[in-house]
Design a protein around this motif. Structure first.
Motif, PDB file in Angstrom:
ATOM      1  N   ALA A  79     -22.394 -16.306 -12.776  1.00  9.98           N
ATOM      2  CA  ALA A  79     -21.195 -15.490 -12.956  1.00  9.98           C
ATOM      3  C   ALA A  79     -20.548 -15.146 -11.617  1.00  9.98           C
ATOM      4  CB  ALA A  79     -21.556 -14.214 -13.710  1.00  9.98           C
ATOM      5  N   GLU A  80     -19.226 -15.068 -11.633  1.00  8.01           N
ATOM      6  CA  GLU A  80     -18.496 -14.677 -10.432  1.00  8.01           C
ATOM      7  C   GLU A  80     -18.783 -13.219 -10.091  1.00  8.01           C
ATOM      8  OE1 GLU A  80     -14.401 -15.366 -11.217  1.00  8.01           O
ATOM      9  OE2 GLU A  80     -14.568 -17.564 -11.158  1.00  8.01           O
ATOM     10  N   HIS A  81     -18.720 -12.920  -8.782  1.00  9.50           N
ATOM     11  CA  HIS A  81     -18.841 -11.543  -8.315  1.00  9.50           C
ATOM     12  C   HIS A  81     -17.432 -11.016  -8.062  1.00  9.50           C
ATOM     13  CE1 HIS A  81     -23.282 -11.621  -7.314  1.00  9.50           C
ATOM     14  NE2 HIS A  81     -23.010 -12.893  -7.550  1.00  9.50           N
ATOM     15  N   VAL A  82     -17.147  -9.808  -8.539  1.00 12.28           N
ATOM     16  CA  VAL A  82     -15.826  -9.197  -8.377  1.00 12.28           C
ATOM     17  C   VAL A  82     -15.991  -7.929  -7.545  1.00 12.28           C
ATOM     18  CG1 VAL A  82     -13.795  -8.283  -9.543  1.00 12.28           C
ATOM     19  CG2 VAL A  82     -15.130 -10.119 -10.616  1.00 12.28           C
ATOM     20  N   TYR A  83     -15.157  -7.798  -6.492  1.00 15.51           N
ATOM     21  CA  TYR A  83     -15.332  -6.697  -5.541  1.00 15.51           C
ATOM     22  C   TYR A  83     -14.118  -5.792  -5.412  1.00 15.51           C
ATOM     23  CZ  TYR A  83     -19.548  -9.190  -4.200  1.00 15.51           C
ATOM     24  OH  TYR A  83     -20.776  -9.799  -4.219  1.00 15.51           O
ATOM     25  N   GLY A  84     -13.187  -5.849  -6.352  1.00 15.84           N
ATOM     26  CA  GLY A  84     -12.042  -4.961  -6.293  1.00 15.84           C
ATOM     27  C   GLY A  84     -10.813  -5.622  -5.695  1.00 15.84           C
ATOM     28  N   GLU A  85      -9.742  -4.841  -5.601  1.00 13.66           N
ATOM     29  CA  GLU A  85      -8.459  -5.354  -5.122  1.00 13.66           C
ATOM     30  C   GLU A  85      -8.449  -5.486  -3.603  1.00 13.66           C
ATOM     31  OE1 GLU A  85      -3.726  -4.105  -4.928  1.00 13.66           O
ATOM     32  OE2 GLU A  85      -5.077  -3.068  -6.322  1.00 13.66           O
ATOM     33  N   VAL A  86      -8.007  -6.633  -3.130  1.00 17.11           N
ATOM     34  CA  VAL A  86      -7.905  -6.868  -1.689  1.00 17.11           C
ATOM     35  C   VAL A  86      -6.678  -6.142  -1.156  1.00 17.11           C
ATOM     36  CG1 VAL A  86      -7.680  -8.595   0.129  1.00 17.11           C
ATOM     37  CG2 VAL A  86      -8.990  -9.142  -1.941  1.00 17.11           C
ATOM     38  N   ILE A  87      -6.879  -5.281  -0.156  1.00 18.00           N
ATOM     39  CA  ILE A  87      -5.752  -4.573   0.438  1.00 18.00           C
ATOM     40  C   ILE A  87      -5.474  -5.013   1.868  1.00 18.00           C
ATOM     41  CG2 ILE A  87      -6.035  -2.550  -1.039  1.00 18.00           C
ATOM     42  CD1 ILE A  87      -7.420  -1.140   1.281  1.00 18.00           C
ATOM     43  N   GLU A  88      -6.400  -5.770   2.452  1.00 17.81           N
ATOM     44  CA  GLU A  88      -6.193  -6.227   3.828  1.00 17.81           C
ATOM     45  C   GLU A  88      -7.137  -7.378   4.136  1.00 17.81           C
ATOM     46  OE1 GLU A  88      -5.458  -4.086   8.167  1.00 17.81           O
ATOM     47  OE2 GLU A  88      -6.855  -3.177   6.758  1.00 17.81           O
ATOM     48  N   ILE A  89      -6.649  -8.352   4.907  1.00 18.08           N
ATOM     49  CA  ILE A  89      -7.451  -9.488   5.371  1.00 18.08           C
ATOM     50  C   ILE A  89      -7.208  -9.645   6.862  1.00 18.08           C
ATOM     51  CG2 ILE A  89      -7.868 -11.981   5.224  1.00 18.08           C
ATOM     52  CD1 ILE A  89      -6.755 -11.892   2.377  1.00 18.08           C
ATOM     53  N   PHE A  90      -8.279  -9.787   7.639  1.00 20.19           N
ATOM     54  CA  PHE A  90      -8.104 -10.039   9.069  1.00 20.19           C
ATOM     55  C   PHE A  90      -9.309 -10.811   9.609  1.00 20.19           C
ATOM     56  CE2 PHE A  90      -9.685  -5.749   8.379  1.00 20.19           C
ATOM     57  CZ  PHE A  90     -10.794  -5.667   9.200  1.00 20.19           C
ATOM     58  N   ALA A  91      -9.079 -11.578  10.650  1.00 22.91           N
ATOM     59  CA  ALA A  91     -10.136 -12.385  11.263  1.00 22.91           C
ATOM     60  C   ALA A  91     -10.980 -11.532  12.194  1.00 22.91           C
ATOM     61  CB  ALA A  91      -9.529 -13.546  12.044  1.00 22.91           C
ATOM     62  N   VAL A  92     -12.282 -11.749  12.161  1.00 23.09           N
ATOM     63  CA  VAL A  92     -13.155 -11.102  13.122  1.00 23.09           C
ATOM     64  C   VAL A  92     -13.846 -12.106  14.036  1.00 23.09           C
ATOM     65  CG1 VAL A  92     -13.557  -9.075  11.679  1.00 23.09           C
ATOM     66  CG2 VAL A  92     -15.079 -11.007  11.494  1.00 23.09           C
ATOM     67  N   GLU A  93     -13.695 -13.381  13.733  1.00 22.65           N
ATOM     68  CA  GLU A  93     -14.202 -14.414  14.644  1.00 22.65           C
ATOM     69  C   GLU A  93     -13.553 -15.740  14.286  1.00 22.65           C
ATOM     70  OE1 GLU A  93     -18.468 -16.096  16.327  1.00 22.65           O
ATOM     71  OE2 GLU A  93     -18.296 -14.110  15.466  1.00 22.65           O
ATOM     72  N   LEU A  94     -13.035 -16.415  15.294  1.00 22.54           N
ATOM     73  CA  LEU A  94     -12.463 -17.740  15.108  1.00 22.54           C
ATOM     74  C   LEU A  94     -13.135 -18.702  16.073  1.00 22.54           C
ATOM     75  CD1 LEU A  94      -8.598 -17.129  14.801  1.00 22.54           C
ATOM     76  CD2 LEU A  94     -10.223 -17.628  12.966  1.00 22.54           C
ATOM     77  N   GLY A  95     -13.793 -19.730  15.531  1.00 25.44           N
ATOM     78  CA  GLY A  95     -14.462 -20.682  16.397  1.00 25.44           C
ATOM     79  C   GLY A  95     -15.806 -20.171  16.864  1.00 25.44           C
ATOM     80  N   ALA A  96     -16.475 -21.017  17.638  1.00 32.96           N
ATOM     81  CA  ALA A  96     -17.812 -20.686  18.124  1.00 32.96           C
ATOM     82  C   ALA A  96     -17.802 -20.612  19.635  1.00 32.96           C
ATOM     83  CB  ALA A  96     -18.821 -21.730  17.664  1.00 32.96           C
ATOM     84  N   GLU A  97     -18.693 -19.786  20.178  1.00 29.47           N
ATOM     85  CA  GLU A  97     -18.837 -19.751  21.628  1.00 29.47           C
ATOM     86  C   GLU A  97     -19.443 -21.060  22.110  1.00 29.47           C
ATOM     87  OE1 GLU A  97     -20.780 -16.400  23.265  1.00 29.47           O
ATOM     88  OE2 GLU A  97     -19.694 -14.953  22.025  1.00 29.47           O
ATOM     89  N   ASP A  98     -18.920 -21.545  23.232  1.00 32.53           N
ATOM     90  CA  ASP A  98     -19.471 -22.779  23.801  1.00 32.53           C
ATOM     91  C   ASP A  98     -20.110 -22.506  25.152  1.00 32.53           C
ATOM     92  OD1 ASP A  98     -17.186 -22.237  25.260  1.00 32.53           O
ATOM     93  OD2 ASP A  98     -16.034 -23.861  24.360  1.00 32.53           O
TER      94      ASP A  98
END
Length: 237
Positions: free
Chosen positions: A218-237
């Motif tokens: 079964a799918e998990h439902v976590y409520g209405e999304v009010i904001e989306i933002f990135a906290v990490e893009l890519g990997a450290e090299d």
């Protein structure tokens, strides 16, 4: 004879690249350059260009004018900070497993330099000390997604996104990365759930966050999304 006056310029490029990554031994730094094709036969201009690229991605310091996302590792306390310079948002992920990340808006970068305490000033003029900076990574060439609907775990690669959701009086922060970490504030307590996920069925602002788990079910439902933002893009090299 080659022009000896080029030597200080080359050494200065080495210094800037190394100061951004002081935990590396110098031999390791040059081994990494070797992996980029800078070795026997490379001229000084090629070396300088490679060192400058390294210093741009891992600078010794950053400020409010630094473009893109700036990811910071800190010690005392150990944490991972992500500064979105365009949105003036910082997200702090503690090194303590299971502790809820916090995210807030800042007004200015007071100090952000390797080996020094990171200090950010909020909109009320209060300075926040967020640990001693151990490393800085700048990701300036990519734009963060504004919708995660339909994304599979593999399509995120090493990226991590945060989704803030509400359901009645319950607020949740969901981190979608290699796994799905859900932090729900219930009264004074914070509940933490870790999920192995396969796909974000719906994940846009204004709609219910629905997640298909790995292995079916079964799918998990976590409520209405009010904001989306990135906290990490890519990997450290």
């Amino acid at each position: 004879m080659k022009d000896p006056t080029r030597i200080p310029r080359v050494l200065d490029a080495v210094r800037r690249a190394w100061e951004g990554r002081p935990d590396l031994e110098l031999a390791t730094l040059f081994a990494m350059l070797g992996n980029e094709g800078i070795g026997w036969g490379a001229d000084d201009e090629e070396l300088i260009a490679a060192l400058e690229a390294m210093a741009a991605r891992h600078p010794e310091s950053a400020d409010t004018d630094t473009p893109g996302l700036v990811m910071v590792r800190t010690e005392s306390p150990a944490a991972r900070l992500t500064l979105d310079m365009a949105a003036r948002r910082v997200t702090v992920r503690s090194g303590v497993k299971g502790r809820q990340p916090v995210s807030w808006l800042f007004e200015d970068v007071v100090r952000l330099r390797v080996g020094m305490p990171c200090v950010l000033r909020d909109s009320g003029g209060v300075d926040h000390r967020l640990g001693v900076v151990a490393g800085i990574t700048v990701e300036a060439g990519r734009r963060a997604r504004t919708s995660l609907r339909g994304l599979t775990r593999g399509s995120l690669d090493r990226d991590v996104y945060a989704l803030r959701c509400t359901e009645g009086k319950t607020e949740r922060m969901v981190l979608a990365g290699r796994g799905l970490d859900v932090y729900a504030k219930v009264g004074r307590e914070v509940e933490h759930e870790h999920l192995k996920w396969a796909r974000l069925v719906s994940a846009e602002v204004g709609e219910q966050l629905r997640v298909a788990p790995r292995g079916g079910g079964a799918e998990h439902v976590y409520g209405e999304v009010i904001e989306i933002f990135a906290v990490e893009l890519g990997a450290e090299d």
